[in-house]
Design a protein around this motif. Structure first.
Motif, PDB file in Angstrom:
ATOM      1  N   ASP A 129      12.412  31.490  47.949  1.00 48.79           N
ATOM      2  CA  ASP A 129      11.852  32.615  47.294  1.00 48.79           C
ATOM      3  C   ASP A 129      12.838  33.085  46.118  1.00 48.79           C
ATOM      4  OD1 ASP A 129      10.109  33.546  49.434  1.00 48.79           O
ATOM      5  OD2 ASP A 129      11.721  34.615  50.597  1.00 48.79           O
ATOM      6  N   LEU A 130      14.113  32.304  46.077  1.00 47.38           N
ATOM      7  CA  LEU A 130      14.827  32.369  44.792  1.00 47.38           C
ATOM      8  C   LEU A 130      15.676  31.166  44.835  1.00 47.38           C
ATOM      9  CD1 LEU A 130      16.081  33.828  42.496  1.00 47.38           C
ATOM     10  CD2 LEU A 130      17.637  34.620  43.946  1.00 47.38           C
ATOM     11  N   LEU A 131      15.779  30.298  43.508  1.00 45.29           N
ATOM     12  CA  LEU A 131      16.634  29.192  43.473  1.00 45.29           C
ATOM     13  C   LEU A 131      17.653  29.615  42.534  1.00 45.29           C
ATOM     14  CD1 LEU A 131      17.327  26.252  43.371  1.00 45.29           C
ATOM     15  CD2 LEU A 131      15.686  26.019  41.536  1.00 45.29           C
ATOM     16  N   ILE A 132      18.839  29.501  42.887  1.00 43.36           N
ATOM     17  CA  ILE A 132      20.057  29.693  41.799  1.00 43.36           C
ATOM     18  C   ILE A 132      20.756  28.519  41.726  1.00 43.36           C
ATOM     19  CG2 ILE A 132      22.174  31.043  41.660  1.00 43.36           C
ATOM     20  CD1 ILE A 132      21.384  32.976  43.715  1.00 43.36           C
ATOM     21  N   SER A 133      20.944  28.121  40.390  1.00 42.45           N
ATOM     22  CA  SER A 133      21.540  26.734  40.013  1.00 42.45           C
ATOM     23  C   SER A 133      22.798  27.247  39.089  1.00 42.45           C
ATOM     24  CB  SER A 133      20.534  26.240  39.031  1.00 42.45           C
ATOM     25  OG  SER A 133      19.346  25.871  39.661  1.00 42.45           O
ATOM     26  N   ASN A 134      23.756  26.644  39.808  1.00 44.93           N
ATOM     27  CA  ASN A 134      25.145  26.834  39.000  1.00 44.93           C
ATOM     28  C   ASN A 134      25.688  25.689  38.398  1.00 44.93           C
ATOM     29  OD1 ASN A 134      27.624  28.342  38.681  1.00 44.93           O
ATOM     30  ND2 ASN A 134      28.557  26.960  40.168  1.00 44.93           N
ATOM     31  N   ILE A 145      19.326  24.550  31.681  1.00 42.31           N
ATOM     32  CA  ILE A 145      18.247  25.802  31.489  1.00 42.31           C
ATOM     33  C   ILE A 145      17.085  25.149  30.957  1.00 42.31           C
ATOM     34  CG2 ILE A 145      17.968  27.641  29.864  1.00 42.31           C
ATOM     35  CD1 ILE A 145      20.963  28.146  30.042  1.00 42.31           C
ATOM     36  N   SER A 146      17.405  23.939  29.854  1.00 39.62           N
ATOM     37  CA  SER A 146      15.847  23.496  29.180  1.00 39.62           C
ATOM     38  C   SER A 146      15.385  22.984  30.383  1.00 39.62           C
ATOM     39  CB  SER A 146      16.492  22.559  28.331  1.00 39.62           C
ATOM     40  OG  SER A 146      15.578  21.647  27.708  1.00 39.62           O
ATOM     41  N   ASN A 147      15.656  22.179  31.172  1.00 42.82           N
ATOM     42  CA  ASN A 147      14.897  21.543  32.057  1.00 42.82           C
ATOM     43  C   ASN A 147      14.191  22.523  33.081  1.00 42.82           C
ATOM     44  OD1 ASN A 147      15.381  18.879  31.402  1.00 42.82           O
ATOM     45  ND2 ASN A 147      17.235  18.523  32.391  1.00 42.82           N
ATOM     46  N   LEU A 148      14.863  23.632  33.492  1.00 36.87           N
ATOM     47  CA  LEU A 148      14.057  24.497  34.147  1.00 36.87           C
ATOM     48  C   LEU A 148      13.081  25.082  33.524  1.00 36.87           C
ATOM     49  CD1 LEU A 148      17.330  26.100  36.549  1.00 36.87           C
ATOM     50  CD2 LEU A 148      15.797  24.137  36.878  1.00 36.87           C
ATOM     51  N   LYS A 149      13.508  25.715  32.357  1.00 33.93           N
ATOM     52  CA  LYS A 149      12.252  26.130  31.663  1.00 33.93           C
ATOM     53  C   LYS A 149      11.167  25.460  31.315  1.00 33.93           C
ATOM     54  CE  LYS A 149      14.273  28.888  28.328  1.00 33.93           C
ATOM     55  NZ  LYS A 149      15.024  29.302  27.292  1.00 33.93           N
ATOM     56  N   ARG A 150      11.477  24.173  30.973  1.00 36.83           N
ATOM     57  CA  ARG A 150      10.401  23.147  30.567  1.00 36.83           C
ATOM     58  C   ARG A 150       9.326  23.041  31.790  1.00 36.83           C
ATOM     59  NH1 ARG A 150       9.818  18.187  31.492  1.00 36.83           N
ATOM     60  NH2 ARG A 150      11.851  17.849  31.798  1.00 36.83           N
ATOM     61  N   CYS A 151      10.055  22.995  33.004  1.00 39.02           N
ATOM     62  CA  CYS A 151       9.190  22.563  34.321  1.00 39.02           C
ATOM     63  C   CYS A 151       8.802  23.758  34.938  1.00 39.02           C
ATOM     64  CB  CYS A 151      10.124  21.782  35.001  1.00 39.02           C
ATOM     65  SG  CYS A 151      10.514  20.071  34.515  1.00 39.02           S
ATOM     66  N   GLN A 152       9.044  25.056  34.298  1.00 42.38           N
ATOM     67  CA  GLN A 152       8.559  26.393  34.708  1.00 42.38           C
ATOM     68  C   GLN A 152       8.893  26.588  36.159  1.00 42.38           C
ATOM     69  OE1 GLN A 152       4.452  26.878  33.616  1.00 42.38           O
ATOM     70  NE2 GLN A 152       4.618  25.472  31.927  1.00 42.38           N
ATOM     71  N   ILE A 153      10.264  26.500  36.256  1.00 41.72           N
ATOM     72  CA  ILE A 153      10.790  26.693  37.958  1.00 41.72           C
ATOM     73  C   ILE A 153      11.106  28.117  38.039  1.00 41.72           C
ATOM     74  CG2 ILE A 153      12.504  25.825  39.311  1.00 41.72           C
ATOM     75  CD1 ILE A 153      10.652  23.744  38.478  1.00 41.72           C
ATOM     76  N   SER A 154      10.401  28.488  39.045  1.00 43.87           N
ATOM     77  CA  SER A 154      10.481  29.997  39.172  1.00 43.87           C
ATOM     78  C   SER A 154      10.278  30.429  40.619  1.00 43.87           C
ATOM     79  CB  SER A 154       9.759  30.726  38.531  1.00 43.87           C
ATOM     80  OG  SER A 154       8.455  30.651  38.295  1.00 43.87           O
ATOM     81  N   PRO A 155      10.789  31.474  41.293  1.00 43.58           N
ATOM     82  CA  PRO A 155      11.718  32.350  40.687  1.00 43.58           C
ATOM     83  C   PRO A 155      13.020  31.604  40.799  1.00 43.58           C
ATOM     84  CG  PRO A 155      10.474  33.341  42.712  1.00 43.58           C
ATOM     85  CD  PRO A 155      10.227  31.802  42.523  1.00 43.58           C
ATOM     86  N   SER A 156      13.821  31.574  39.615  1.00 40.34           N
ATOM     87  CA  SER A 156      15.018  30.948  39.570  1.00 40.34           C
ATOM     88  C   SER A 156      15.968  31.547  38.575  1.00 40.34           C
ATOM     89  CB  SER A 156      14.944  29.610  38.926  1.00 40.34           C
ATOM     90  OG  SER A 156      14.462  29.348  37.526  1.00 40.34           O
ATOM     91  N   ALA A 157      17.345  31.330  38.697  1.00 42.99           N
ATOM     92  CA  ALA A 157      18.347  31.690  37.753  1.00 42.99           C
ATOM     93  C   ALA A 157      19.501  30.900  37.610  1.00 42.99           C
ATOM     94  CB  ALA A 157      19.009  33.179  38.493  1.00 42.99           C
ATOM     95  N   VAL A 158      20.247  30.753  36.641  1.00 38.85           N
ATOM     96  CA  VAL A 158      21.220  29.942  36.218  1.00 38.85           C
ATOM     97  C   VAL A 158      22.590  30.606  36.124  1.00 38.85           C
ATOM     98  CG1 VAL A 158      22.051  28.296  34.617  1.00 38.85           C
ATOM     99  CG2 VAL A 158      19.589  28.112  35.177  1.00 38.85           C
ATOM    100  N   VAL A 159      23.525  30.246  36.706  1.00 34.31           N
ATOM    101  CA  VAL A 159      24.847  31.119  36.727  1.00 34.31           C
ATOM    102  C   VAL A 159      25.940  29.964  36.369  1.00 34.31           C
ATOM    103  CG1 VAL A 159      24.261  32.912  38.134  1.00 34.31           C
ATOM    104  CG2 VAL A 159      24.898  30.611  39.201  1.00 34.31           C
ATOM    105  N   ASN A 160      27.104  30.622  35.913  1.00 33.32           N
ATOM    106  CA  ASN A 160      27.951  29.727  35.279  1.00 33.32           C
ATOM    107  C   ASN A 160      29.418  30.048  35.920  1.00 33.32           C
ATOM    108  OD1 ASN A 160      29.834  29.725  32.283  1.00 33.32           O
ATOM    109  ND2 ASN A 160      29.719  27.842  33.603  1.00 33.32           N
TER     110      ASN A 160
END
Length: 325
Positions: A129-134, A145-160
């Motif tokens: 339901d949600l992927l969080i990539s840190n 971010i570029s790879n998740l965006k290009r591959c349209q990975i959703s629902p997802s969020a990037v944290v740091n």
């Protein structure tokens, strides 16, 4: 061929009792051979493969293609359109343990995510339901971010953020936490790349200590009956089996899970179910992987922290909430 260093010889003797195995391992690092590239299909496979495909291994996921030597999938137009993600076959091997996790899965947390291969594998295999990539290293965020965006990975969020922050904020929240741990990267040598000092005991011990800290923090995020996947791309037992043994001593509620498909790759350095690929196998440069399950029963609701994009809104630097079809 130049002579192997004393440090490489020492590691080879620690890994293998058999002299022939030692020599094959050293040869694979000193005289690296090309490995077949592979791709992870993010969208449905095309009916006719646009690239030349090798016969699949028996443990290979259906959404992975191992390609013929010489193929350059990153240059294909379908790559830019997000149809597939390029990754080496050792990474496929390491992530294959995730296929043992039952679905549905609500939250996957990838603690050391850049450049994104394990996150994308988990998303494809488990459809959370949600992927969080840190990713704690700022300069690696762009490629993630570029790879998740290009591959349209959703629902997802990037944290740091550092792993300790998430351990405090979101205890018992995640069905799966992935720790693709930073390591000495010894397998880079089998790809013909440089990894200065990767066999030095100081570098190995420093790396192992960092791995222990990250896996300990990550364990605190795992929900009861949830999973923690630990993997590296290095060979030293100090960074692999010994980290796992340390972890189980301190977190006895976790148990290593047998992955029957990978039984052939069982590490001979421990009785714990964990798995290794070596470069002399000629499939990939090398990997270590293990899947732990949190055997605890459900926690009280006030102890368990539910995570959604609202609760992490102050943390994320990229998000895509469009539900994939």
């Amino acid at each position: 061929m130049e002579k192997p260093s004393n440090l490489l010889l020492k590691v080879s003797r620690r890994l293998f009792n058999n002299l022939d195995d030692q020599e094959k391992f050293i040869e694979a690092l000193m005289n690296p051979q090309p490995f077949s590239p592979s791709i992870l299909w993010c969208k449905e496979k095309t009916e006719i493969s646009p690239l030349t495909v090798e016969t699949p291994t028996y443990w290979q996921p259906q959404f992975i293609d191992r390609l013929s030597l010489g193929e350059k999938p990153g240059q294909h137009p379908l790559h830019q359109q997000g149809y597939f993600y390029c990754l080496d076959f050792s990474s496929v091997f390491a992530a294959t343990t995730l296929l043992a996790i039952p679905v549905p899965v609500s939250l996957v947390f990838d603690m050391c995510a850049a450049p994104g291969g394990k996150s994308i594998f988990a998303w494809k295999a488990l459809q959370p339901d949600l992927l969080i990539s840190n990713e704690v290293i700022g300069k690696r965020l762009g490629m993630l971010i570029s790879n998740l965006k290009r591959c349209q990975i959703s629902p997802s969020a990037v944290v740091n953020r550092d792993s300790s922050i998430f351990a405090e904020m979101f205890p018992y929240s995640s069905n799966l936490v992935i720790v693709d741990a930073p390591c000495t990267g010894q397998s880079l040598l089998a790809k013909g790349e440089k990894a200065p000092g990767c066999f030095h005991p100081t570098a190995i011990n420093k790396s192992a200590n960092r791995q222990k800290r990250i896996i300990a923090n990550s364990a605190k995020l795992v929900s009861p009956q949830g999973y923690l996947a630990y993997m590296t791309c290095t060979y030293s037992p100090e960074e692999n089996e010994q980290v796992c043994e340390w972890f189980l001593e301190r977190f006895p509620q976790f148990q290593a899970i047998e992955i029957s498909n990978l039984a052939k790759y069982q590490s001979h350095l421990t009785k714990m179910p964990c798995y290794r690929m070596f470069p002399q196998d000629m499939l990939g440069a090398g990997a270590f992987t293990v899947l732990f399950k949190n055997t605890n029963e459900d926690k009280d609701q006030d102890e368990r922290k539910e995570v959604d994009l609202n609760t992490i809104s102050s943390l994320y630097i990229y998000q895509n909430m469009k539900k994939s079809s």
